[in-house]
Design a protein around this motif. Sequence first.
Motif, PDB file in Angstrom:
ATOM      1  N   HIS A  67      32.989  10.142  21.280  1.00 29.68           N
ATOM      2  CA  HIS A  67      32.492  11.301  22.024  1.00 29.68           C
ATOM      3  C   HIS A  67      33.625  11.959  22.796  1.00 29.68           C
ATOM      4  O   HIS A  67      34.583  11.289  23.180  1.00 29.68           O
ATOM      5  CB  HIS A  67      31.422  10.871  23.037  1.00 29.68           C
ATOM      6  CG  HIS A  67      30.208  10.271  22.432  1.00 29.68           C
ATOM      7  ND1 HIS A  67      29.176  11.003  21.913  1.00 29.68           N
ATOM      8  CD2 HIS A  67      29.869   8.964  22.259  1.00 29.68           C
ATOM      9  CE1 HIS A  67      28.250  10.196  21.448  1.00 29.68           C
ATOM     10  NE2 HIS A  67      28.639   8.943  21.641  1.00 29.68           N
ATOM     11  N   ALA A  68      33.468  13.250  23.034  1.00 29.14           N
ATOM     12  CA  ALA A  68      34.363  14.008  23.913  1.00 29.14           C
ATOM     13  C   ALA A  68      33.480  14.827  24.843  1.00 29.14           C
ATOM     14  O   ALA A  68      32.289  15.007  24.577  1.00 29.14           O
ATOM     15  CB  ALA A  68      35.275  14.925  23.099  1.00 29.14           C
ATOM     16  N   VAL A  69      34.046  15.317  25.915  1.00 27.00           N
ATOM     17  CA  VAL A  69      33.264  16.086  26.870  1.00 27.00           C
ATOM     18  C   VAL A  69      32.788  17.395  26.256  1.00 27.00           C
ATOM     19  O   VAL A  69      31.616  17.753  26.380  1.00 27.00           O
ATOM     20  CB  VAL A  69      34.073  16.350  28.159  1.00 27.00           C
ATOM     21  CG1 VAL A  69      33.345  17.324  29.079  1.00 27.00           C
ATOM     22  CG2 VAL A  69      34.349  15.044  28.886  1.00 27.00           C
ATOM     23  N   ASP A  70      33.669  18.099  25.567  1.00 28.47           N
ATOM     24  CA  ASP A  70      33.343  19.465  25.161  1.00 28.47           C
ATOM     25  C   ASP A  70      33.385  19.743  23.654  1.00 28.47           C
ATOM     26  O   ASP A  70      33.282  20.891  23.249  1.00 28.47           O
ATOM     27  CB  ASP A  70      34.252  20.442  25.881  1.00 28.47           C
ATOM     28  CG  ASP A  70      35.722  20.174  25.611  1.00 28.47           C
ATOM     29  OD1 ASP A  70      36.041  19.182  24.936  1.00 28.47           O
ATOM     30  OD2 ASP A  70      36.554  20.974  26.080  1.00 28.47           O
ATOM     31  N   LYS A  71      33.524  18.705  22.828  1.00 21.76           N
ATOM     32  CA  LYS A  71      33.504  18.945  21.379  1.00 21.76           C
ATOM     33  C   LYS A  71      32.921  17.740  20.658  1.00 21.76           C
ATOM     34  O   LYS A  71      33.007  16.612  21.127  1.00 21.76           O
ATOM     35  CB  LYS A  71      34.904  19.244  20.857  1.00 21.76           C
ATOM     36  CG  LYS A  71      35.883  18.102  21.023  1.00 21.76           C
ATOM     37  CD  LYS A  71      37.260  18.482  20.539  1.00 21.76           C
ATOM     38  CE  LYS A  71      38.224  17.333  20.826  1.00 21.76           C
ATOM     39  NZ  LYS A  71      39.586  17.663  20.494  1.00 21.76           N
ATOM     40  N   LYS A  72      32.311  18.004  19.526  1.00 20.06           N
ATOM     41  CA  LYS A  72      31.735  16.954  18.713  1.00 20.06           C
ATOM     42  C   LYS A  72      32.845  16.174  18.022  1.00 20.06           C
ATOM     43  O   LYS A  72      33.766  16.746  17.463  1.00 20.06           O
ATOM     44  CB  LYS A  72      30.806  17.547  17.656  1.00 20.06           C
ATOM     45  CG  LYS A  72      30.166  16.511  16.761  1.00 20.06           C
ATOM     46  CD  LYS A  72      29.347  17.165  15.669  1.00 20.06           C
ATOM     47  CE  LYS A  72      28.649  16.212  14.749  1.00 20.06           C
ATOM     48  NZ  LYS A  72      29.074  14.862  14.638  1.00 20.06           N
ATOM     49  N   LEU A  73      32.764  14.876  18.083  1.00 19.67           N
ATOM     50  CA  LEU A  73      33.661  14.011  17.310  1.00 19.67           C
ATOM     51  C   LEU A  73      32.771  13.307  16.291  1.00 19.67           C
ATOM     52  O   LEU A  73      32.173  13.968  15.459  1.00 19.67           O
ATOM     53  CB  LEU A  73      34.399  13.023  18.222  1.00 19.67           C
ATOM     54  CG  LEU A  73      35.343  13.632  19.269  1.00 19.67           C
ATOM     55  CD1 LEU A  73      35.963  12.550  20.134  1.00 19.67           C
ATOM     56  CD2 LEU A  73      36.438  14.446  18.599  1.00 19.67           C
ATOM     57  N   VAL A  74      32.656  12.014  16.357  1.00 20.92           N
ATOM     58  CA  VAL A  74      31.691  11.288  15.531  1.00 20.92           C
ATOM     59  C   VAL A  74      30.294  11.530  16.089  1.00 20.92           C
ATOM     60  O   VAL A  74      29.339  11.762  15.361  1.00 20.92           O
ATOM     61  CB  VAL A  74      32.014   9.770  15.508  1.00 20.92           C
ATOM     62  CG1 VAL A  74      30.948   8.994  14.772  1.00 20.92           C
ATOM     63  CG2 VAL A  74      33.379   9.530  14.887  1.00 20.92           C
ATOM     64  N   GLY A  75      30.203  11.471  17.412  1.00 22.02           N
ATOM     65  CA  GLY A  75      28.948  11.734  18.109  1.00 22.02           C
ATOM     66  C   GLY A  75      29.010  13.084  18.792  1.00 22.02           C
ATOM     67  O   GLY A  75      30.036  13.757  18.783  1.00 22.02           O
ATOM     68  N   PRO A  76      27.905  13.485  19.404  1.00 21.00           N
ATOM     69  CA  PRO A  76      27.857  14.804  20.054  1.00 21.00           C
ATOM     70  C   PRO A  76      28.750  14.883  21.281  1.00 21.00           C
ATOM     71  O   PRO A  76      29.086  13.867  21.889  1.00 21.00           O
ATOM     72  CB  PRO A  76      26.385  14.938  20.455  1.00 21.00           C
ATOM     73  CG  PRO A  76      25.929  13.534  20.632  1.00 21.00           C
ATOM     74  CD  PRO A  76      26.667  12.739  19.582  1.00 21.00           C
ATOM     75  N   ALA A  77      29.106  16.108  21.630  1.00 20.90           N
ATOM     76  CA  ALA A  77      29.839  16.355  22.872  1.00 20.90           C
ATOM     77  C   ALA A  77      28.935  16.023  24.044  1.00 20.90           C
ATOM     78  O   ALA A  77      27.724  16.235  24.001  1.00 20.90           O
ATOM     79  CB  ALA A  77      30.264  17.823  22.943  1.00 20.90           C
ATOM     80  N   TYR A  78      29.508  15.494  25.110  1.00 15.08           N
ATOM     81  CA  TYR A  78      28.709  15.175  26.286  1.00 15.08           C
ATOM     82  C   TYR A  78      28.049  16.408  26.876  1.00 15.08           C
ATOM     83  O   TYR A  78      26.959  16.325  27.429  1.00 15.08           O
ATOM     84  CB  TYR A  78      29.552  14.451  27.328  1.00 15.08           C
ATOM     85  CG  TYR A  78      29.875  13.026  26.941  1.00 15.08           C
ATOM     86  CD1 TYR A  78      28.919  12.202  26.368  1.00 15.08           C
ATOM     87  CD2 TYR A  78      31.130  12.501  27.142  1.00 15.08           C
ATOM     88  CE1 TYR A  78      29.199  10.902  26.019  1.00 15.08           C
ATOM     89  CE2 TYR A  78      31.428  11.194  26.803  1.00 15.08           C
ATOM     90  CZ  TYR A  78      30.457  10.401  26.235  1.00 15.08           C
ATOM     91  OH  TYR A  78      30.747   9.105  25.898  1.00 15.08           O
ATOM     92  N   LYS A  79      28.677  17.571  26.759  1.00 12.16           N
ATOM     93  CA  LYS A  79      28.054  18.807  27.244  1.00 12.16           C
ATOM     94  C   LYS A  79      26.780  19.108  26.463  1.00 12.16           C
ATOM     95  O   LYS A  79      25.803  19.580  27.032  1.00 12.16           O
ATOM     96  CB  LYS A  79      29.033  19.980  27.154  1.00 12.16           C
ATOM     97  CG  LYS A  79      30.112  19.909  28.199  1.00 12.16           C
ATOM     98  CD  LYS A  79      30.983  21.138  28.207  1.00 12.16           C
ATOM     99  CE  LYS A  79      31.997  20.978  29.318  1.00 12.16           C
ATOM    100  NZ  LYS A  79      32.560  22.233  29.742  1.00 12.16           N
ATOM    101  N   ASP A  80      26.773  18.823  25.159  1.00 13.01           N
ATOM    102  CA  ASP A  80      25.579  19.039  24.352  1.00 13.01           C
ATOM    103  C   ASP A  80      24.477  18.043  24.726  1.00 13.01           C
ATOM    104  O   ASP A  80      23.294  18.400  24.763  1.00 13.01           O
ATOM    105  CB  ASP A  80      25.906  18.920  22.860  1.00 13.01           C
ATOM    106  CG  ASP A  80      26.833  20.026  22.384  1.00 13.01           C
ATOM    107  OD1 ASP A  80      26.880  21.099  23.030  1.00 13.01           O
ATOM    108  OD2 ASP A  80      27.524  19.823  21.358  1.00 13.01           O
ATOM    109  N   VAL A  81      24.861  16.816  24.998  1.00 14.17           N
ATOM    110  CA  VAL A  81      23.889  15.807  25.432  1.00 14.17           C
ATOM    111  C   VAL A  81      23.276  16.241  26.765  1.00 14.17           C
ATOM    112  O   VAL A  81      22.054  16.191  26.945  1.00 14.17           O
ATOM    113  CB  VAL A  81      24.542  14.413  25.554  1.00 14.17           C
ATOM    114  CG1 VAL A  81      23.562  13.400  26.119  1.00 14.17           C
ATOM    115  CG2 VAL A  81      25.081  13.945  24.210  1.00 14.17           C
TER     116      VAL A  81
END
Length: 101
Positions: free
Chosen positions: A34-48
């Motif tokens: 995960h990353a704060v502002d972009k999707k990696l393997v999982g969603p971005a934390y901002k999207d969550v």
Amino acid sequence: MKKAILFSLISLLSAAPSWADQALAKSKNCMVCHAVDKKLVGPAYKDVASKYATQKDAVTHLAEKITKGSRGTWGPVPMPPNASVSAEEAKKLASWILAQK
């Protein structure tokens, strides 16, 4: 001069909780997927944070997903349970994630 130093100190102290929780996320390997502002393997934390913004029990719900894992919420890639995260740490991480608007 004193005002500038005081302002800098206040700025650092107000940002410290965010750093501490991101440091916890890094130490528990959350930032691998995960990353704060972009999707990696999982969603971005901002999207969550956006998805669960209106859910009253969001901290408890996300903390449970962190410790027990999740499947199908964000697509076909499951999130495995993170056994190294305590219940208290999971709630701290969930609160931090929800603040990433």
